[in-house]
Design an enzyme around this catalytic site. Sequence first.
Site, PDB file in Angstrom:
ATOM      1  N   LYS A  22       0.843  -1.211   0.000  1.00  0.00           N
ATOM      2  CA  LYS A  22       0.000   0.000   0.000  1.00  0.00           C
ATOM      3  C   LYS A  22       0.870   1.249   0.000  1.00  0.00           C
ATOM      4  CE  LYS A  22      -1.569   1.791   4.093  1.00  0.00           C
ATOM      5  NZ  LYS A  22      -1.381   3.214   4.381  1.00  0.00           N
ATOM      6  N   ASN A  23       1.902   1.290   0.852  1.00  0.00           N
ATOM      7  CA  ASN A  23       2.684   2.522   1.018  1.00  0.00           C
ATOM      8  C   ASN A  23       3.685   2.749  -0.099  1.00  0.00           C
ATOM      9  OD1 ASN A  23       1.192   3.063   3.245  1.00  0.00           O
ATOM     10  ND2 ASN A  23       2.747   2.455   4.727  1.00  0.00           N
ATOM     11  N   ARG A  93      -3.484  10.010   4.441  1.00  0.00           N
ATOM     12  CA  ARG A  93      -2.239  10.768   4.609  1.00  0.00           C
ATOM     13  C   ARG A  93      -1.525  10.955   3.274  1.00  0.00           C
ATOM     14  NH1 ARG A  93       0.132  13.612   8.263  1.00  0.00           N
ATOM     15  NH2 ARG A  93       2.361  13.809   8.063  1.00  0.00           N
ATOM     16  N   CYS A 117      -4.024   7.812   9.833  1.00  0.00           N
ATOM     17  CA  CYS A 117      -4.080   7.264  11.196  1.00  0.00           C
ATOM     18  C   CYS A 117      -3.685   8.337  12.223  1.00  0.00           C
ATOM     19  CB  CYS A 117      -3.125   6.087  11.324  1.00  0.00           C
ATOM     20  SG  CYS A 117      -3.634   4.682  10.334  1.00  0.00           S
ATOM     21  N   ARG A 122       1.725  14.840  13.553  1.00  0.00           N
ATOM     22  CA  ARG A 122       2.313  14.417  12.266  1.00  0.00           C
ATOM     23  C   ARG A 122       2.526  15.665  11.398  1.00  0.00           C
ATOM     24  NH1 ARG A 122      -0.634   9.012  10.113  1.00  0.00           N
ATOM     25  NH2 ARG A 122       1.364   8.710   9.034  1.00  0.00           N
ATOM     26  N   PRO A 123       3.568  16.445  11.719  1.00  0.00           N
ATOM     27  CA  PRO A 123       3.778  17.702  10.977  1.00  0.00           C
ATOM     28  C   PRO A 123       4.207  17.446   9.532  1.00  0.00           C
ATOM     29  CG  PRO A 123       5.627  17.248  12.411  1.00  0.00           C
ATOM     30  CD  PRO A 123       4.605  16.192  12.694  1.00  0.00           C
ATOM     31  N   ILE A 124       4.173  18.494   8.718  1.00  0.00           N
ATOM     32  CA  ILE A 124       4.681  18.381   7.337  1.00  0.00           C
ATOM     33  C   ILE A 124       5.728  19.472   7.075  1.00  0.00           C
ATOM     34  CG2 ILE A 124       2.589  17.276   6.405  1.00  0.00           C
ATOM     35  CD1 ILE A 124       1.781  20.021   5.282  1.00  0.00           C
ATOM     36  N   ASP A 125       6.364  19.939   8.148  1.00  0.00           N
ATOM     37  CA  ASP A 125       7.341  21.025   8.015  1.00  0.00           C
ATOM     38  C   ASP A 125       8.504  20.663   7.092  1.00  0.00           C
ATOM     39  OD1 ASP A 125       7.875  19.195  10.225  1.00  0.00           O
ATOM     40  OD2 ASP A 125       9.677  20.384  10.549  1.00  0.00           O
ATOM     41  N   GLN A 126       8.891  19.393   7.056  1.00  0.00           N
ATOM     42  CA  GLN A 126      10.019  19.017   6.190  1.00  0.00           C
ATOM     43  C   GLN A 126       9.606  18.971   4.723  1.00  0.00           C
ATOM     44  OE1 GLN A 126      13.240  18.674   7.578  1.00  0.00           O
ATOM     45  NE2 GLN A 126      11.988  19.614   9.188  1.00  0.00           N
ATOM     46  N   ASP A 307       5.330   0.388  11.845  1.00  0.00           N
ATOM     47  CA  ASP A 307       4.040  -0.193  11.432  1.00  0.00           C
ATOM     48  C   ASP A 307       3.892  -1.645  11.845  1.00  0.00           C
ATOM     49  OD1 ASP A 307       3.806   1.620   8.264  1.00  0.00           O
ATOM     50  OD2 ASP A 307       3.568   2.224  10.354  1.00  0.00           O
ATOM     51  N   ILE A 329       9.189   6.479  16.562  1.00  0.00           N
ATOM     52  CA  ILE A 329       8.788   7.358  15.452  1.00  0.00           C
ATOM     53  C   ILE A 329       7.639   8.282  15.830  1.00  0.00           C
ATOM     54  CG2 ILE A 329       7.999   7.402  13.048  1.00  0.00           C
ATOM     55  CD1 ILE A 329      10.699   6.054  13.246  1.00  0.00           C
ATOM     56  N   ARG A 399      -8.276  -0.322   4.942  1.00  0.00           N
ATOM     57  CA  ARG A 399      -7.465   0.695   4.246  1.00  0.00           C
ATOM     58  C   ARG A 399      -6.155   0.066   3.756  1.00  0.00           C
ATOM     59  NH1 ARG A 399      -5.899   5.438   7.743  1.00  0.00           N
ATOM     60  NH2 ARG A 399      -4.810   5.906   5.805  1.00  0.00           N
TER      61      ARG A 399
HETATM   62  C1  EPZ Z   1       4.560   6.887   6.334  1.00  0.00           C
HETATM   63  O1  EPZ Z   1       3.928   7.929   7.065  1.00  0.00           O
HETATM   64  C2  EPZ Z   1       3.573   5.741   6.324  1.00  0.00           C
HETATM   65  N1  EPZ Z   1       2.343   6.155   5.660  1.00  0.00           N
HETATM   66  C3  EPZ Z   1       3.265   5.281   7.750  1.00  0.00           C
HETATM   67  O2  EPZ Z   1       2.467   4.100   7.649  1.00  0.00           O
HETATM   68  C4  EPZ Z   1       4.570   4.907   8.451  1.00  0.00           C
HETATM   69  O3  EPZ Z   1       4.287   4.601   9.802  1.00  0.00           O
HETATM   70  C5  EPZ Z   1       5.552   6.070   8.367  1.00  0.00           C
HETATM   71  O4  EPZ Z   1       5.761   6.440   6.996  1.00  0.00           O
HETATM   72  C6  EPZ Z   1       6.916   5.707   8.960  1.00  0.00           C
HETATM   73  O5  EPZ Z   1       7.435   4.602   8.301  1.00  0.00           O
HETATM   74  C7  EPZ Z   1       2.305   6.135   4.317  1.00  0.00           C
HETATM   75  O6  EPZ Z   1       3.268   5.774   3.662  1.00  0.00           O
HETATM   76  C8  EPZ Z   1       1.016   6.554   3.672  1.00  0.00           C
HETATM   77  P1  EPZ Z   1       7.059  10.121   8.223  1.00  0.00           P
HETATM   78  P2  EPZ Z   1       4.568   9.417   7.028  1.00  0.00           P
HETATM   79  O7  EPZ Z   1       6.925  11.360   7.427  1.00  0.00           O
HETATM   80  O8  EPZ Z   1       5.118   9.672   5.679  1.00  0.00           O
HETATM   81  C9  EPZ Z   1       8.074  13.279  11.633  1.00  0.00           C
HETATM   82  C10 EPZ Z   1       0.663   2.679   7.978  1.00  0.00           C
HETATM   83  O9  EPZ Z   1       0.301   2.069   8.998  1.00  0.00           O
HETATM   84  N2  EPZ Z   1       7.936  14.280  10.553  1.00  0.00           N
HETATM   85  O10 EPZ Z   1       8.233   9.231   7.999  1.00  0.00           O
HETATM   86  O11 EPZ Z   1       3.590  10.355   7.592  1.00  0.00           O
HETATM   87  C11 EPZ Z   1       6.712  12.731  12.030  1.00  0.00           C
HETATM   88  O12 EPZ Z   1       6.147  13.506  13.041  1.00  0.00           O
HETATM   89  C12 EPZ Z   1       1.116   4.115   8.105  1.00  0.00           C
HETATM   90  O13 EPZ Z   1       0.746   2.173   6.825  1.00  0.00           O
HETATM   91  C13 EPZ Z   1       8.310  15.598  10.819  1.00  0.00           C
HETATM   92  O14 EPZ Z   1       8.756  15.932  11.914  1.00  0.00           O
HETATM   93  O15 EPZ Z   1       5.757   9.222   8.066  1.00  0.00           O
HETATM   94  C14 EPZ Z   1       6.997  11.373  12.548  1.00  0.00           C
HETATM   95  O16 EPZ Z   1       7.355  11.480  13.930  1.00  0.00           O
HETATM   96  C15 EPZ Z   1       0.957   4.658   9.502  1.00  0.00           C
HETATM   97  N3  EPZ Z   1       8.163  16.529   9.830  1.00  0.00           N
HETATM   98  C16 EPZ Z   1       8.233  10.945  11.767  1.00  0.00           C
HETATM   99  O17 EPZ Z   1       8.757  12.127  11.157  1.00  0.00           O
HETATM  100  C17 EPZ Z   1       7.667  16.189   8.593  1.00  0.00           C
HETATM  101  O18 EPZ Z   1       7.569  17.098   7.725  1.00  0.00           O
HETATM  102  C18 EPZ Z   1       7.914   9.953  10.685  1.00  0.00           C
HETATM  103  O19 EPZ Z   1       6.988  10.522   9.774  1.00  0.00           O
HETATM  104  C19 EPZ Z   1       7.298  14.854   8.358  1.00  0.00           C
HETATM  105  C20 EPZ Z   1       7.440  13.920   9.343  1.00  0.00           C
END
Ligand code: EPZ
Length: 430
Positions: A22-23, A93, A117, A122-126, A307, A329, A399
């Site tokens: 899925k991801n 997401r 979820c 879950r910020p998007i600042d990066q 996950d 995480i 999902r």
């Molecule tokens: C992806 O989420 C997956 N979702 C998640 O899977 C998975 O748990 C996660 O990666 C980690 O492997 C999808 O692929 C759709 P991240 P994502 O950006 O992209 C911080 C599932 O069960 N962060 O790697 O949202 C954030 O807060 C789902 O299939 C920032 O600080 O994960 C978190 O603590 C759940 N700033 C950490 O990084 C940002 O701009 C990881 O987030 C982005 C993230």
Amino acid sequence: MEKLVINGGKPLFGDIEVSGMKNAALPVILASILIDDKCIIENVPNVSDVALAFEIIQSMGGSVRKINKTTVEIDTRNVTQGIAPYELVRKMRGSYYIVGAELGRFGRGKVGLPGGCDLGVRPIDQHIKGFEALGAEVSIEGGYIEAIANDGLKGSNIYFDAVTVGGTINVMIAAARAKGVTVIENAAREPHIVDLANFLNTCGAKISGAGTDTIKITGVEKLRGCTYAIIPDMIEAGTFMIAAAVTGGKLNIRNVIPKHLESISAKMEEMGIAVEEYDDYVTVYRKKEKLSRINLKTLPYPGFPTDMGPQMCVLMCQAHGVSLLNEGIFSNRFRYVDELRRMGACIKVDDRTAIIEGGQPLSAANLRAVDLRAGAAVVLAGLIATGRTEIEDIHHIERGYDNLVEKLRGVGANIKKVVLPDPATYEKAL
Ligand code: EPZ
């Protein structure tokens, strides 16, 4: 209203097939907006998040044609920018990949802020940092994120302050058609990032280093359609590995890449579970009755995947002694613990660490799937507990798990999906 009904206590035996990831499918499908051509995508999982991604592409003017159960043709030549419907994108997401794809193709991207979820902050600042480094102006207003690069995107060096899967994917997509070279440092290394890079390169992109913490993207003017197969879902595979272990059965889990499962296999072996690796399948069974306790920390790939935390917690409930599960995480990924406690699990949560006192038998109960992987965990717990476990809110599970009930029934689980009349319509009918 739908629920799962499980009569647990039966070991699972036989062969179980893993679907596409899925991801990996979500970024590949949404990145097809960037390609402005027809693509054939194979090994696509039949899960609701992927169906939603297709609906979004169609709502933007693209077309999606099912060729067979797991193969689709996506044509994005007529896609229009900035009109992905809010009520669709807010459900998942991965919708935010639309911004990267629209930016790369049109020089501007706009989409409703993502859902997904509830795992804490879950910020998007990066993502924003990356888009701005490429020359876009990014604003968040009224629940939308908008990125505009009036002079087009220009390659740049980007260092991520946090290892982010979504951020790495989004910036890689946008940079694929930027002018010049982009280097992403401290990039996420997950297999689905490599899968996306391989898809884009098959379409004519120039991306190297995916799978390492430094990814180099040399932008190209045009991309062309291709045929591409999605990698197997390592989290679905890991979930089935745990199912074999917790039920005391033996499963051949087919259509996997064993390398992707290394951290999961290692921790399960440490507990006393056998994981035999073959070319494209693994065989899993208990080597000993008394499983050893372990300490576990979830980390970015190649560390133990977050996950798989909830599913592993169920196995740790069966270990002999006290185990620790540290969530490295997300800030709030233990909502499923309350559900396991309803079955008699003895788990304390202290900030980001679950302290799991193993050996407590789990009793059947009425449970909820509070998010996607929490749902997988309560299904596993229901497979262990003798008696009837009922699970509500199963849309979370659907999902990300393709045909879960049929796959588990195929290896001997007594599980079924029950559709109940909605109480409101039921009242009316009376
Ligand atoms: C992806 O989420 C997956 N979702 C998640 O899977 C998975 O748990 C996660 O990666 C980690 O492997 C999808 O692929 C759709 P991240 P994502 O950006 O992209 C911080 C599932 O069960 N962060 O790697 O949202 C954030 O807060 C789902 O299939 C920032 O600080 O994960 C978190 O603590 C759940 N700033 C950490 O990084 C940002 O701009 C990881 O987030 C982005 C993230």
